[in-house]
Design a protein around this motif. Structure first.
Motif, PDB file in Angstrom:
ATOM      1  N   GLN A 329      32.496  45.370 127.953  1.00  0.00           N
ATOM      2  CA  GLN A 329      32.354  44.065 127.304  1.00  0.00           C
ATOM      3  C   GLN A 329      32.773  44.149 125.839  1.00  0.00           C
ATOM      4  OE1 GLN A 329      31.180  41.156 128.937  1.00  0.00           O
ATOM      5  NE2 GLN A 329      31.797  40.095 127.078  1.00  0.00           N
ATOM      6  N   SER A 330      32.331  45.203 125.158  1.00  0.00           N
ATOM      7  CA  SER A 330      32.705  45.371 123.745  1.00  0.00           C
ATOM      8  C   SER A 330      34.199  45.596 123.583  1.00  0.00           C
ATOM      9  CB  SER A 330      31.930  46.551 123.143  1.00  0.00           C
ATOM     10  OG  SER A 330      30.543  46.326 123.187  1.00  0.00           O
ATOM     11  N   PHE A 332      36.560  44.503 125.487  1.00  0.00           N
ATOM     12  CA  PHE A 332      37.257  43.228 125.692  1.00  0.00           C
ATOM     13  C   PHE A 332      37.153  42.352 124.441  1.00  0.00           C
ATOM     14  CE2 PHE A 332      36.904  38.707 126.787  1.00  0.00           C
ATOM     15  CZ  PHE A 332      38.179  38.485 127.280  1.00  0.00           C
ATOM     16  N   GLU A 333      35.952  42.212 123.909  1.00  0.00           N
ATOM     17  CA  GLU A 333      35.753  41.307 122.766  1.00  0.00           C
ATOM     18  C   GLU A 333      36.431  41.818 121.508  1.00  0.00           C
ATOM     19  OE1 GLU A 333      31.547  40.912 122.541  1.00  0.00           O
ATOM     20  OE2 GLU A 333      31.389  39.643 124.343  1.00  0.00           O
ATOM     21  N   GLN A 337      40.552  40.365 123.932  1.00  0.00           N
ATOM     22  CA  GLN A 337      40.394  38.913 123.954  1.00  0.00           C
ATOM     23  C   GLN A 337      41.496  38.207 123.164  1.00  0.00           C
ATOM     24  OE1 GLN A 337      36.496  37.599 122.695  1.00  0.00           O
ATOM     25  NE2 GLN A 337      36.516  35.958 124.199  1.00  0.00           N
ATOM     26  N   ILE A 360      35.829  45.538 136.056  1.00  0.00           N
ATOM     27  CA  ILE A 360      34.875  44.438 135.814  1.00  0.00           C
ATOM     28  C   ILE A 360      33.847  44.376 136.941  1.00  0.00           C
ATOM     29  CG2 ILE A 360      34.630  41.930 135.694  1.00  0.00           C
ATOM     30  CD1 ILE A 360      37.301  41.811 134.274  1.00  0.00           C
ATOM     31  N   THR A 362      30.677  42.423 136.051  1.00  0.00           N
ATOM     32  CA  THR A 362      29.719  41.403 135.631  1.00  0.00           C
ATOM     33  C   THR A 362      30.361  40.020 135.630  1.00  0.00           C
ATOM     34  OG1 THR A 362      30.295  41.685 133.286  1.00  0.00           O
ATOM     35  CG2 THR A 362      28.519  43.063 134.175  1.00  0.00           C
ATOM     36  N   GLN A 364      29.816  37.579 133.629  1.00  0.00           N
ATOM     37  CA  GLN A 364      30.119  37.122 132.274  1.00  0.00           C
ATOM     38  C   GLN A 364      31.520  37.548 131.841  1.00  0.00           C
ATOM     39  OE1 GLN A 364      27.531  38.711 129.272  1.00  0.00           O
ATOM     40  NE2 GLN A 364      28.786  37.946 127.570  1.00  0.00           N
ATOM     41  N   LEU A 365      31.833  38.832 132.013  1.00  0.00           N
ATOM     42  CA  LEU A 365      33.146  39.326 131.595  1.00  0.00           C
ATOM     43  C   LEU A 365      34.243  38.734 132.463  1.00  0.00           C
ATOM     44  CD1 LEU A 365      34.882  41.065 129.829  1.00  0.00           C
ATOM     45  CD2 LEU A 365      34.329  43.046 131.257  1.00  0.00           C
ATOM     46  N   GLN A 368      35.155  35.247 131.254  1.00  0.00           N
ATOM     47  CA  GLN A 368      35.954  35.252 130.029  1.00  0.00           C
ATOM     48  C   GLN A 368      37.409  35.613 130.329  1.00  0.00           C
ATOM     49  OE1 GLN A 368      32.868  37.895 128.054  1.00  0.00           O
ATOM     50  NE2 GLN A 368      33.504  36.692 126.277  1.00  0.00           N
ATOM     51  N   VAL A 369      37.598  36.634 131.160  1.00  0.00           N
ATOM     52  CA  VAL A 369      38.955  37.064 131.508  1.00  0.00           C
ATOM     53  C   VAL A 369      39.655  36.001 132.339  1.00  0.00           C
ATOM     54  CG1 VAL A 369      40.264  38.752 132.837  1.00  0.00           C
ATOM     55  CG2 VAL A 369      38.416  39.514 131.350  1.00  0.00           C
TER      56      VAL A 369
END
Length: 618
Positions: A329-330, A332-333, A337, A360, A362, A364-365, A368-369
């Motif tokens: 997650q970190s 990606f952000e 992103q 992936i 989750t 949440q991720l 976003q993707v």
């Protein structure tokens, strides 16, 4: 709608960017670390080569247990003590040693390893010697009990050394000069194998790859299938693996920037991810931290440059696959992103993007993707990067979200969403990765024409590509199948036959048989179209495998229909290598001569299968 997806690179053709990634760097300048100077190795005497060749032939002919075999092995080991280095660094001698190790007990491992350790730097960095060291280590999964048994060891300086102690000595030597061994073309293979053995994990890539020099007749020795994916190792091995991971951290810049050394770091990440997750996390953080501080740019993350580099991008792929969900997650952000569409279009960076999608887990991720990448689905296909789309579909299948949305986007990308009558053609389009107009040879029109079932029924099935097959396999495991199932049901017998006989397409029917979403009734509706084509299936390399899978899942009534149809051309089946196998599998001879016995046997099989499914269901 933008650029239309056309037929991309097919299986067996070089995909875009592959040549760039696989090509060695030219004009690299001075190497980041010195290579060992080549030392002349003693040559084995011709009579020694003859002796070992004859001993190997005799060993193959002797029983696996008994005094004769023990005496032969004892004599071979005695000869090895003085000839080990000469044989290991000789092309023919190396091949014979590897074959000898593959069929002998643990004692030769200790004897040979003890003889080679004093000369490790020259043997490990030698083309033939490295293969011998690899072969020694890859035998360990066969003898987990021998790792700590002193009686299986060798006498060294008055003490009896076990196989465990000898491997730890090898690891200690490698650890003290890790940069040197990892940077050598041949030594790096020894390091990679050592990492796997210390972690008790033999990676699939190592199991599948043939190794070792060719024998004198030009044939490469076959790889034995005894190697498991994992095996028990002493705690000392894991401690040593932990120490090696610290050595990678100490010289992280070398292992990131040098192409050969980077492969060792990649294997270390794979093994640590399975055995020592905390150490793996530290190594992943170290890689990202180092790359993030290089070539900083004001408008984007410095990591983006390395995602487009042929060496560091491969390493980053392993980092992504080894990262835990919070790390991912970190990553990606902080770095991905806002850049996904440009990465998907790049000939190299699209591969690490695929690994991000593969990792992936989750919702949440994935959300976003998906939000960022899904609008470019058709453009990515048109650019010849279907792997990105397949990885995104696979993530939707794995996480269980956005399935309806991505299916709709795929229908639009292949121009079969509107009018709705076109949706029934989605399976041939997805399988061949071809837009509707291209597949049916139509001119693009302002108003899309309706789909004509009679034309489609007579249209031969287009070539199913490997990416297209993978796409369909994912879709068939969705919780919502949409038009995919009706499209399969609408296909005529010859089209389904072509699908089953296709190397890639046959796996689509495997997904039909194994998907929990497809009901038994729906499955029978699809497979019913193959009636009348069972003989053609049986006489096909890939079709026969599909027929076997259908047979294993069939009811007694369906088995009678298949056997009756096959029995009409029994002689043709018996003359065909694949048909002969199918006839034996269905017990066709019994069916034709003793129908009652056959029905009794098949009924018993059906009862056992039903009882087993009940137990598993509970």
């Amino acid at each position: 709608m933008g650029v239309r997806p056309h037929l991309p690179q097919r299986a067996g053709h070089r995909r875009p960017g592959r040549g760039v990634r696989g090509r060695a760097r030219s004009e690299q300048g001075p190497h980041p670390h010195p290579r060992p100077a080549p030392n002349p190795h003693p040559r084995p005497a011709p009579e020694s080569l003859t002796y070992f060749r004859r001993a190997l032939e005799a060993l193959k002919e002797t029983p696996e247990s008994g005094e004769e075999r023990e005496l032969l092995i004892h004599n071979v080991l005695k000869e090895l003590e003085t000839q080990a280095v000469a044989l290991a660094t000789d092309r023919a001698g190396s091949a014979m040693l590897q074959e000898l190790l593959s069929c002998s007990p643990p004692a030769p491992l200790c004897t040979l390893l003890a003889a080679l350790l004093p000369h490790l730097s020259s043997v490990a960095c030698h083309r033939s010697g490295a293969h011998v060291l690899q072969s020694i280590m890859l035998q360990l999964p066969r003898f987990p009990e021998a790792l700590t048994k002193k009686e299986e060891g060798v006498v060294k300086d008055g003490d009896l050394e076990s196989l465990e102690e000898l491997v730890l000595k090898l690891a200690s030597e490698v650890r003290d000069a890790l940069v040197l061994y990892s940077g050598d073309t041949h030594g790096s293979f020894v390091v990679r194998t050592l990492l796997q053995v210390l972690g008790g994990t033999i990676l699939e890539s190592e199991v599948a790859r043939p190794r070792g020099p060719q024998s004198l007749d030009g044939q490469r020795a076959p790889v034995r299938e005894w190697k498991p994916a994992s095996f028990e190792v002493p705690d000392t091995f894991l401690s040593c693996l932990q120490e090696l991971s610290s050595c990678f951290l100490k010289d992280i810049s070398v292992f990131i920037t040098d192409k050969v050394s980077s492969f060792c770091l990649q294997v270390a990440l794979q093994v640590l991810h399975r055995k020592l997750p905390k150490a793996c996390g530290c190594l992943c953080d170290s890689v990202i931290t180092y790359l993030s501080t290089r070539n900083s740019a004001a408008d984007s993350s410095p990591l983006l440059l390395f995602l487009r580099d042929q060496t560091s991008s491969r390493l980053l792929e392993r980092v992504l696959l080894a990262s835990e969900p919070p790390q991912l997650q970190s990553l990606f952000e902080d770095h991905f992103q806002g850049q996904l569409q440009s990465l998907a279009a790049h000939p190299i960076a699209n591969f690490p993007l695929q690994r991000l999608l593969d990792a992936i887990t989750t919702p949440q991720l994935l959300s976003q993707v998906f939000e960022e990448l899904s609008p470019a689905l058709e453009a990515v296909l048109a650019q010849g990067h279907p792997g990105v789309v397949i990885a995104l579909v696979g993530a939707c299948r794995r996480v269980g979200t956005h399935q309806a949305q991505i299916l709709q986007l795929l229908l639009e990308a292949f121009h079969c969403a509107e009018p709705p009558s076109r949706q029934v053609a989605c399976v041939p389009l997805f399988g061949s990765l071809t837009a509707y107009e291209v597949y049916y040879g139509l001119e693009e029109e302002d108003v899309p024409s309706e789909h004509k079932l009679e034309v489609a029924a007579a249209w031969p099935l287009g070539e199913v590509t490997v990416p297209g097959s993978l796409l369909l396999q994912h879709l068939l495991h969705f919780s919502i199948l949409g038009p995919v199932l009706p499209s399969l049901t609408s296909m005529e017998g010859p089209q389904l036959l072509a699908l089953a006989q296709s190397p890639a397409g046959s796996h689509v029917l495997d997904a039909v048989l194994t998907s929990s979403t497809v009901t038994g009734k729906q499955r029978r509706r699809i497979l019913r179209r193959l009636k009348g084509h069972y003989v053609a299936l049986a006489c096909s390399r890939h079709g026969s495998r599909v027929l076997d899978a259908i047979w294993n899942e069939a009811t007694l009534g369906t088995r009678k229909e298949i056997a009756a149809e096959l029995g009409e051309q029994n002689q043709k089946l018996m003359r065909d290598p694949f048909g002969h196998h199918v006839a034996r599998n269905v017990a066709l001879g019994t069916f034709l001569k003793r129908r009652g016995d056959w029905e009794q046997q098949q009924g018993a099989v059906a009862k056992r299968r039903k009882a087993l499914s009940t137990v598993l269901g509970d």
